[in-house]
Design an enzyme around this catalytic site. Sequence first.
Site, short mmCIF file in Angstrom:
data_model
loop_
_atom_site.label_atom_id
_atom_site.label_comp_id
_atom_site.label_asym_id
_atom_site.label_seq_id
_atom_site.Cartn_x
_atom_site.Cartn_y
_atom_site.Cartn_z
N HIS A 209 -7.48 -92.71 66.80
CA HIS A 209 -6.05 -92.41 66.76
C HIS A 209 -5.76 -91.02 66.20
CE1 HIS A 209 -4.71 -96.51 67.84
NE2 HIS A 209 -5.92 -96.79 67.41
N ASN A 210 -6.79 -90.32 65.75
CA ASN A 210 -6.58 -88.95 65.28
C ASN A 210 -6.32 -88.07 66.49
OD1 ASN A 210 -7.26 -86.13 64.39
ND2 ASN A 210 -7.54 -87.23 62.45
N HIS A 211 -5.37 -87.18 66.38
CA HIS A 211 -4.95 -86.35 67.51
C HIS A 211 -5.76 -85.06 67.70
CE1 HIS A 211 -0.78 -88.38 67.24
NE2 HIS A 211 -1.45 -88.89 68.24
#
Length: 180
Positions: free
Chosen positions: A44-46
């Site tokens: 979920h890290n961009h």
Amino acid sequence: MSDRQAPRLQGLPPVVGPHTRLLVLGSFPSVASLRAQQYYAHPHNHFWTILGTLWGLPLPQWPYAQRVAALLDHGLGLWDVYAECEREGSLDSAIRRPRLNDLHGLRERCPGLRAIAHNGGESWRHARHTRALGVPVERLPSTSPANASWSLARKTAAWAEVLARHGIPVHAPPQSTDAR
């Protein structure tokens, strides 16, 4: 769990080379990143999504070694401000007794270094150390899923501005229309 019971964790080595122009400094790897031994491994890290968008590459789908090669090819490096710390979970607010990385040694590893960008607030707290290296220092919005107050589009636009300002090519930087 008390501070004394939190595990002592070791960070990851820097991803840099002689052609690194811009170094992105995070705070300390997440649990997922430490487990995988890869920067920004939490799905979920961009981070990889943002750079993939800016470079027109499907970075999130590529194997890690290929993503790292793309970073270095673009003149971008990665590291963290902390070499080790005690922490339960992945939140920066849980970091205890950190030890800084040897940021001053970067000049030898990265003779072409033009700037440093701090990925998020905890990393930015150490900007005084990076300013001592004599290159421009920037603050980027955190790519962490915990930074929910910034949309992906707004983060991408901010990252595009900083990368372009320091000679890292970007493809048609997106325009953010989000309210600040």
